[in-house]
Scaffold this active site. Structure first.
Site, PDB file in Angstrom:
ATOM      1  N   SER A 133       0.806  -1.206   0.000  1.00  0.00           N
ATOM      2  CA  SER A 133       0.000   0.000   0.000  1.00  0.00           C
ATOM      3  C   SER A 133       0.843   1.260   0.000  1.00  0.00           C
ATOM      4  O   SER A 133       2.064   1.213  -0.080  1.00  0.00           O
ATOM      5  CB  SER A 133      -0.930  -0.039   1.218  1.00  0.00           C
ATOM      6  OG  SER A 133      -1.655  -1.244   1.234  1.00  0.00           O
ATOM      7  N   HIS A 140      -0.438  15.765  -1.613  1.00  0.00           N
ATOM      8  CA  HIS A 140      -0.153  16.795  -2.610  1.00  0.00           C
ATOM      9  C   HIS A 140      -0.743  18.106  -2.104  1.00  0.00           C
ATOM     10  O   HIS A 140      -1.826  18.113  -1.517  1.00  0.00           O
ATOM     11  CB  HIS A 140      -0.773  16.449  -3.970  1.00  0.00           C
ATOM     12  CG  HIS A 140      -0.399  15.108  -4.489  1.00  0.00           C
ATOM     13  ND1 HIS A 140       0.781  14.875  -5.163  1.00  0.00           N
ATOM     14  CD2 HIS A 140      -1.033  13.905  -4.424  1.00  0.00           C
ATOM     15  CE1 HIS A 140       0.842  13.596  -5.499  1.00  0.00           C
ATOM     16  NE2 HIS A 140      -0.233  12.989  -5.050  1.00  0.00           N
ATOM     17  N   CYS A 144      -3.591  -2.426   2.961  1.00  0.00           N
ATOM     18  CA  CYS A 144      -4.096  -3.786   2.779  1.00  0.00           C
ATOM     19  C   CYS A 144      -3.885  -4.557   4.075  1.00  0.00           C
ATOM     20  O   CYS A 144      -2.989  -4.243   4.857  1.00  0.00           O
ATOM     21  CB  CYS A 144      -3.362  -4.498   1.647  1.00  0.00           C
ATOM     22  SG  CYS A 144      -3.647  -3.812   0.012  1.00  0.00           S
TER      23      CYS A 144
END
EC number: 4.1.1.50
Length: 259
Positions: A105, A110, A133
């Protein structure tokens, strides 16, 4: 609130994918081009790639994930991004590295600073994805992330995808109880925000929007303080800030607020 450890007896690996996505918005009033430029510089410095990396490393620690790789970048003229690959279990040896890049994962962030061309309103947005996960849950890092940013508006999406099986072969499409993301937000934070849920329970999709209830105008002024403004200016700026918050929260342009 902490997600309880998975006590299900499973057949093989728990391959449910759990993704928590944020959009976090911070509003500011900067009344000149120079003030707007300085605000963008301030945001770029306060939330540069190094600081974002430290935030995501802390998230990895909170959810009990192991970091495989970190990629970060500051952008010109503004903005930054960080991506961290993670695994549920420690990785032994170089040969296993490729496997985990494929099936484990990631954490990403951002940033997007921007300014209104005429009204003096500037908005900083951070997009964050925590995807896991197995047993580890991104919900465990929810309150830490909310506390890591000055947030006027927050939109949260949580989704569980795929399925795993119990020891009898029965498919399990979710491995924990949840009816709202709000269940995992600290009470002290919930008191500060108006919240709206849009959930699709049969698809294990949960969506929560948060709007700050009260705000002190001084916290939204850049390079000027409230005591330097006359009552008319204070009223106008408060209306501009509130309108920006409502438009972002509702996801649409709205008629000008008049008080």
């Amino acid at each position: 609130m902490t997600v309880k450890k998975n006590k299900l007896k499973l057949y093989g690996f728990n391959n449910l994918t759990k993704t928590l996505s944020f959009n976090i918005y911070d509003i500011c009033y900067a009344n000149t081009e120079e003030a707007q430029r300085q605000y963008i510089e301030y945001i770029d410095d306060a939330y540069n790639a190094d600081r974002l990396t430290e935030i995501l490393k802390k998230v990895a620690s909170i959810i009990g994930a192991n970091i495989l790789n970190v990629a970060s970048q500051d952008y010109d003229p503004q903005g930054a991004s960080v991506t961290i690959l993670i695994s549920e279990e420690p990785i032994e040896g170089k040969d296993a590295d490729v496997v985990c890049h494929l099936d484990k994962s990631h954490l990403t962030v951002h940033t997007y600073p921007e300014s209104h061309p005429y009204r003096g309103i500037s908005t900083f947005r951070a997009d964050i994805d925590v995807s896991t996960c197995g047993k580890i849950s991104p919900l465990n890092a929810l309150n830490y992330l909310l506390d890591s940013f000055d947030s006027d508006i927050v939109t949260l999406d949580y989704r569980v995808r795929g399925f795993t099986r119990d020891i009898n072969g029965k498919k399990l499409f979710i491995d924990h109880r949840i009816n709202s993301i709000q269940n995992y937000i600290a009470p002290r934070t919930r008191m500060l925000y108006d919240m709206v849920d849009v959930n699709v329970y049969q698809e294990n999709i949960f969506h929560t929007k948060m709007l700050l209830k009260e705000f002190d105008l001084d916290n939204y002024l850049f390079n000027v303080t409230e005591d330097k403004l006359n009552p008319k200016e204070k009223k106008r700026i408060r209306q501009l800030v509130r309108q920006e918050m409502l438009e972002v929260f509702n996801g649409r342009n709205m008629p000008t607020i008049r008080e």
